[in-house]
Design an enzyme around this catalytic site. Structure first.
Site, PDB file in Angstrom:
ATOM      1  N   VAL A  19      18.727  13.010 106.579  1.00  0.00           N
ATOM      2  CA  VAL A  19      18.287  11.842 105.790  1.00  0.00           C
ATOM      3  C   VAL A  19      19.064  11.911 104.579  1.00  0.00           C
ATOM      4  O   VAL A  19      18.734  11.707 103.334  1.00  0.00           O
ATOM      5  CB  VAL A  19      16.689  11.757 105.389  1.00  0.00           C
ATOM      6  CG1 VAL A  19      16.081  11.699 106.676  1.00  0.00           C
ATOM      7  CG2 VAL A  19      16.535  13.196 105.052  1.00  0.00           C
ATOM      8  N   PHE A  22      23.789   7.989 104.620  1.00  0.00           N
ATOM      9  CA  PHE A  22      24.270   7.403 105.743  1.00  0.00           C
ATOM     10  C   PHE A  22      23.005   7.386 106.991  1.00  0.00           C
ATOM     11  O   PHE A  22      22.657   6.275 107.371  1.00  0.00           O
ATOM     12  CB  PHE A  22      25.460   8.004 106.312  1.00  0.00           C
ATOM     13  CG  PHE A  22      26.173   6.897 107.462  1.00  0.00           C
ATOM     14  CD1 PHE A  22      26.013   5.675 107.287  1.00  0.00           C
ATOM     15  CD2 PHE A  22      26.670   7.321 108.580  1.00  0.00           C
ATOM     16  CE1 PHE A  22      26.748   4.918 108.078  1.00  0.00           C
ATOM     17  CE2 PHE A  22      27.237   6.825 109.612  1.00  0.00           C
ATOM     18  CZ  PHE A  22      27.340   5.455 109.335  1.00  0.00           C
ATOM     19  N   LYS A 210      41.410  10.224 107.947  1.00  0.00           N
ATOM     20  CA  LYS A 210      41.637   9.044 106.851  1.00  0.00           C
ATOM     21  C   LYS A 210      40.909   9.970 105.636  1.00  0.00           C
ATOM     22  O   LYS A 210      41.222   9.205 104.334  1.00  0.00           O
ATOM     23  CB  LYS A 210      40.749   7.789 107.154  1.00  0.00           C
ATOM     24  CG  LYS A 210      39.533   7.846 107.629  1.00  0.00           C
ATOM     25  CD  LYS A 210      38.354   7.833 106.330  1.00  0.00           C
ATOM     26  CE  LYS A 210      37.090   8.081 106.635  1.00  0.00           C
ATOM     27  NZ  LYS A 210      36.111   8.128 105.336  1.00  0.00           N
ATOM     28  N   ASP A 263      39.017   1.898 108.379  1.00  0.00           N
ATOM     29  CA  ASP A 263      38.209   2.920 107.485  1.00  0.00           C
ATOM     30  C   ASP A 263      39.101   3.271 106.412  1.00  0.00           C
ATOM     31  O   ASP A 263      38.769   3.447 105.281  1.00  0.00           O
ATOM     32  CB  ASP A 263      37.627   3.871 108.515  1.00  0.00           C
ATOM     33  CG  ASP A 263      36.525   4.818 107.755  1.00  0.00           C
ATOM     34  OD1 ASP A 263      36.243   4.348 106.606  1.00  0.00           O
ATOM     35  OD2 ASP A 263      35.924   5.767 108.358  1.00  0.00           O
TER      36      ASP A 263
END
Length: 354
Positions: A19, A22, A210, A263
């Site tokens: 939790v 995201f 990335k 992304d």
């Protein structure tokens, strides 16, 4: 005569493990169509979820129920979304393994790597690692559990924007079309498009690699080097991602897709990106330990740089952005000098992978 109980199809329960920012966003998205159960390790967080419909201050749909029991969520939910940071991912998967069966379908949203080392070994002790000693998150799930139907979720998905219901898209990647279709059915909405990709390793690696470039982009912004330099960095970063992904078992098509370049552009331009923030603060003179200690959630790119640097020691490959960032983060190399070198490298070739 149709009974009252059978007049309406019963909603299935979807599980979300974790939790963080995201995890709560994905749980809320899933709750628009189905009942959702979320797993939190701390009992006080579970109490907050069930009594206040929030998780650590983040608002949750009232349809979402909390639990601290891996057994309960695995028995209630056939489809599970794993939203755990990479640092704790393997431990969490191991704790869930006794309660997972081949009928479960698991989709993770973790952009990180784990190590497959012998007992007692650490990255500091081995220094050099091979591809067989690196695990993507899907490989961790397959290694530690009996689950077969595994997928990953990756793309330009900044939690803050998703919370505001701003338009966005993601990729569900899996070797199994069934997993892709299920993920699309559960998450797709008018403001959230969900694409499919069969190259799960390539999509996972794109989301991982990335983050390295995002740290460099944050440093570049912190030094006020301008938009031209950012465009240069992103383009060189994409080339580096392609070569690293190929060496680690991914395809070019995933890197130039939404989970890769999509992304990459997002995180290299966003102050909401944790990895961008690390680079920005480094450029402004802060120490790495201080930065990480003050952050609520993990900046995955820092560990990724360590893992990829160790992999490069055994691979016939250069990855200058990764190598110079490693020197900045762990060997006190001056970040201005590192960026000045990267702005000049390579000296003659633009694109060399097509």
């Amino acid at each position: 005569m149709v009974s009252k109980n059978s007049s309406k199809p019963q909603e299935k329960c979807i599980g979300v493990i974790g939790v963080g920012s995201f995890g709560t966003v994905i749980a809320n998205m899933l709750a628009e169509k189905n009942q959702v159960m979320v797993y939190a390790r701390k009992e006080e967080v579970v109490h907050e979820i069930n009594s206040l419909h929030s998780a650590q201050g983040k608002t949750l749909n009232p349809k979402i129920k909390g639990t601290s029991s891996p057994k309960e969520i695995c028995e209630a939910c056939e489809v599970l979304f794993l939203m755990i940071s990479s640092s704790g991912f393997q431990d969490v998967v191991q704790s869930f393994a006794p309660h997972l069966f081949p009928y479960h379908l698991v989709i993770h949203g973790t952009k990180g790597l784990c190590l497959n080392l012998e007992k007692g070994q650490t990255l500091d002790s081995v220094k050099k690692i091979k591809r067989s000693q690196i695990l993507t998150m899907s490989e961790v799930i397959l290694q530690e559990t009996v689950v077969v139907r595994v997928g990953c979720l990756a793309g330009p998905n900044l939690s803050k924007e998703l919370t505001q219901s701003l338009p966005a898209a993601t990729v569900i990647a899996s070797k199994y079309n069934e997993v892709i279709l299920e993920g699309q059915s559960l998450l797709r909405s008018e403001k959230f498009q969900v694409y499919g990709n069969s190259d799960i390793i390539g999509v996972e690696l794109s989301g991982v690699l990335k983050n390295i470039i995002a740290i460099a982009a944050g440093a570049l912004a912190g030094l006020n080097l301008g938009e031209n330099a950012k465009g240069l960095l992103i383009s060189r970063g994409m080339v580096e991602m392609v070569h690293l992904s190929n060496a680690l078992g991914g395809s070019v098509k995933s890197v130039i897709g939404l989970a890769g370049i999509g992304d990459l552009v997002t995180t290299c331009n966003s102050v909401n990106s944790r990895n961008f923030t690390v680079g920005f603060r480094l450029a402004n003179g802060e120490k790495l330990d201080e930065i990480l200690a003050s952050m609520d959630e993990v900046a995955e790119g820092v560990n990724t740089i360590r893992v990829i640097k160790a992999f490069l020691e055994t691979a016939d490959l250069r990855a200058p952005i990764t190598e110079y960032l490693y020197r900045v983060l762990f060997e006190n190399y001056d970040i201005k000098e590192a960026l000045q070198f990267l702005m000049k490298y390579p000296f003659n070739v633009d694109i060399d992978f097509v």
